[in-house]
Design a protein around this motif. Sequence first.
Motif, PDB file in Angstrom:
ATOM      1  N   SER A  35      32.055  41.754  31.080  1.00  0.00           N
ATOM      2  CA  SER A  35      33.474  41.822  31.434  1.00  0.00           C
ATOM      3  C   SER A  35      34.275  40.958  30.475  1.00  0.00           C
ATOM      4  O   SER A  35      33.813  39.913  30.019  1.00  0.00           O
ATOM      5  CB  SER A  35      33.686  41.337  32.875  1.00  0.00           C
ATOM      6  OG  SER A  35      35.056  41.101  33.146  1.00  0.00           O
TER       7      SER A  35
ATOM      8  N   PRO B 200      40.451  40.479  36.495  1.00  0.00           N
ATOM      9  CA  PRO B 200      40.634  39.497  37.567  1.00  0.00           C
ATOM     10  C   PRO B 200      41.654  38.424  37.226  1.00  0.00           C
ATOM     11  O   PRO B 200      42.325  37.893  38.116  1.00  0.00           O
ATOM     12  CB  PRO B 200      39.231  38.899  37.753  1.00  0.00           C
ATOM     13  CG  PRO B 200      38.480  39.248  36.528  1.00  0.00           C
ATOM     14  CD  PRO B 200      39.056  40.512  36.022  1.00  0.00           C
TER      15      PRO B 200
ATOM     16  N   MET C 155      32.095  36.140  36.611  1.00  0.00           N
ATOM     17  CA  MET C 155      32.045  36.714  37.954  1.00  0.00           C
ATOM     18  C   MET C 155      31.997  38.237  37.911  1.00  0.00           C
ATOM     19  O   MET C 155      31.162  38.866  38.556  1.00  0.00           O
ATOM     20  CB  MET C 155      33.263  36.260  38.766  1.00  0.00           C
ATOM     21  CG  MET C 155      33.295  34.786  39.113  1.00  0.00           C
ATOM     22  SD  MET C 155      34.783  34.348  40.060  1.00  0.00           S
ATOM     23  CE  MET C 155      34.460  35.211  41.615  1.00  0.00           C
ATOM     24  N   GLU C 156      32.891  38.842  37.134  1.00  0.00           N
ATOM     25  CA  GLU C 156      33.001  40.297  37.140  1.00  0.00           C
ATOM     26  C   GLU C 156      31.837  40.966  36.419  1.00  0.00           C
ATOM     27  O   GLU C 156      31.596  42.165  36.608  1.00  0.00           O
ATOM     28  CB  GLU C 156      34.331  40.735  36.523  1.00  0.00           C
ATOM     29  CG  GLU C 156      34.691  42.161  36.899  1.00  0.00           C
ATOM     30  CD  GLU C 156      36.003  42.638  36.312  1.00  0.00           C
ATOM     31  OE1 GLU C 156      36.666  43.454  36.963  1.00  0.00           O
ATOM     32  OE2 GLU C 156      36.356  42.223  35.188  1.00  0.00           O
TER      33      GLU C 156
ATOM     34  N   PHE D  86      36.230  34.221  35.247  1.00  0.00           N
ATOM     35  CA  PHE D  86      36.337  35.562  35.814  1.00  0.00           C
ATOM     36  C   PHE D  86      35.440  36.559  35.087  1.00  0.00           C
ATOM     37  O   PHE D  86      34.916  37.489  35.699  1.00  0.00           O
ATOM     38  CB  PHE D  86      37.787  36.027  35.782  1.00  0.00           C
ATOM     39  CG  PHE D  86      38.646  35.402  36.849  1.00  0.00           C
ATOM     40  CD1 PHE D  86      38.208  35.331  38.165  1.00  0.00           C
ATOM     41  CD2 PHE D  86      39.894  34.891  36.543  1.00  0.00           C
ATOM     42  CE1 PHE D  86      38.993  34.766  39.153  1.00  0.00           C
ATOM     43  CE2 PHE D  86      40.687  34.321  37.528  1.00  0.00           C
ATOM     44  CZ  PHE D  86      40.240  34.257  38.838  1.00  0.00           C
TER      45      PHE D  86
ATOM     46  N   TYR E 181      37.332  33.872  44.194  1.00  0.00           N
ATOM     47  CA  TYR E 181      37.566  32.613  43.480  1.00  0.00           C
ATOM     48  C   TYR E 181      38.564  31.741  44.236  1.00  0.00           C
ATOM     49  O   TYR E 181      38.330  30.550  44.448  1.00  0.00           O
ATOM     50  CB  TYR E 181      38.086  32.913  42.075  1.00  0.00           C
ATOM     51  CG  TYR E 181      38.500  31.675  41.295  1.00  0.00           C
ATOM     52  CD1 TYR E 181      37.546  30.867  40.681  1.00  0.00           C
ATOM     53  CD2 TYR E 181      39.844  31.312  41.188  1.00  0.00           C
ATOM     54  CE1 TYR E 181      37.924  29.733  39.980  1.00  0.00           C
ATOM     55  CE2 TYR E 181      40.227  30.182  40.494  1.00  0.00           C
ATOM     56  CZ  TYR E 181      39.265  29.386  39.891  1.00  0.00           C
ATOM     57  OH  TYR E 181      39.647  28.258  39.211  1.00  0.00           O
TER      58      TYR E 181
ATOM     59  N   LEU F 103      27.207  39.663  45.414  1.00  0.00           N
ATOM     60  CA  LEU F 103      27.978  38.839  44.479  1.00  0.00           C
ATOM     61  C   LEU F 103      27.688  37.363  44.722  1.00  0.00           C
ATOM     62  O   LEU F 103      27.497  36.595  43.764  1.00  0.00           O
ATOM     63  CB  LEU F 103      29.474  39.116  44.641  1.00  0.00           C
ATOM     64  CG  LEU F 103      30.431  38.199  43.862  1.00  0.00           C
ATOM     65  CD1 LEU F 103      30.204  38.305  42.350  1.00  0.00           C
ATOM     66  CD2 LEU F 103      31.890  38.536  44.203  1.00  0.00           C
TER      67      LEU F 103
ATOM     68  N   SER G 273      37.386  45.699  41.183  1.00  0.00           N
ATOM     69  CA  SER G 273      36.478  44.550  41.177  1.00  0.00           C
ATOM     70  C   SER G 273      37.207  43.286  40.738  1.00  0.00           C
ATOM     71  O   SER G 273      36.876  42.174  41.170  1.00  0.00           O
ATOM     72  CB  SER G 273      35.279  44.809  40.264  1.00  0.00           C
ATOM     73  OG  SER G 273      35.699  45.047  38.931  1.00  0.00           O
TER      74      SER G 273
ATOM     75  N   CYS H  89      37.256  39.701  42.748  1.00  0.00           N
ATOM     76  CA  CYS H  89      36.850  38.448  42.109  1.00  0.00           C
ATOM     77  C   CYS H  89      37.942  37.386  42.247  1.00  0.00           C
ATOM     78  O   CYS H  89      37.655  36.206  42.496  1.00  0.00           O
ATOM     79  CB  CYS H  89      36.518  38.669  40.639  1.00  0.00           C
ATOM     80  SG  CYS H  89      34.959  39.538  40.336  1.00  0.00           S
TER      81      CYS H  89
END
Length: 315
Positions: free
Chosen positions: A150, A155, A142-143, A139, A113, A60, A105, A109
């Motif tokens: 996503s 998240p 990120m996800e 988010f 963060y 990640l 997940s 995240c």
Amino acid sequence: MNSPFFPAKLLLFGEYSIVIGGRGLAIPLPLYGGTLGIATPAVMRQSQGIRESNDRIRELKDYLQQLQADNALLCNFNFPLFEAHVASGLYFNATIPAGYGLGSSGSLCAAVYQSYAHQPIVYEHTFSGHNLPQLRSIFAQMEAFFHGASSGIDPLVCYLKQPLLISSNTQMETAYLATIKEQPFRLFLYDTGSPRPAHAHLVPLFVSKTQDAHFKELCQLQLNLFNNNCITALFEGKAQDLVTNFERLSLFQLEHFLPMIPDAVIPLWQQGLHTGQYYLKLCGAGGGGFMLGFSLHPHATEQLLGKNKVQWLEW
């Protein structure tokens, strides 16, 4: 590490409806959750699960660093600290079962963060208009590492630790729900006993089915209606409206979402509709993990489904 606990998330209503313009209601689920920790070398050697978690977090981090190199990262991170912690044995100590629709997940995240973003947006009870979409975009980016794409909702709910009402792709707000203890009904999670298979691409399957104009119209006219009515009834504490629309939602999903319902659950689903003691619906994408249930008769529900298979929800 002094890392805060980030709960799991539960999408009470909106599975598949959100995809075609329906509303969604997601809540944090502190029954499950996780925190970041740093394992000693001895623990790392002894635990394959911790090593795998550390590897996944390293991947990640690398993904986020590549986005930064491409000038595409939506949020600045303290990568020197992040990298040092990964090298020292950073892992996610979580109780969230994977493949159960609870946003494992998303919780990770949110934790990353909060710990490594430069000047993370701090939660306040009232967000300014731009903060929720901004956080959701961060988010979602990120996800996407975990899922390819996503919505950012999972998240976001884990990070806010507050219910979130989603009205559209751009409209959402934190929400207040009256405690369920004050209501004559109870919501519960039913454990199917097995996670959703990793290869089960159920959301793409639904999206492909909506290419059929008749099926899409059916979902917009009925699925979205029952789903939205459930949300309204829950907020307004109208138990009978919730009974009626949850039953309709349950029946609609049984008729049109069979690929998302494990075979072993179908007789139990039908039993609930036949007896009226409880009703089941999908929890997230379905395919396994948890199903979400509604009951006005908790004792009878436990007798029919098995006490050890039911978790009653409270907030």
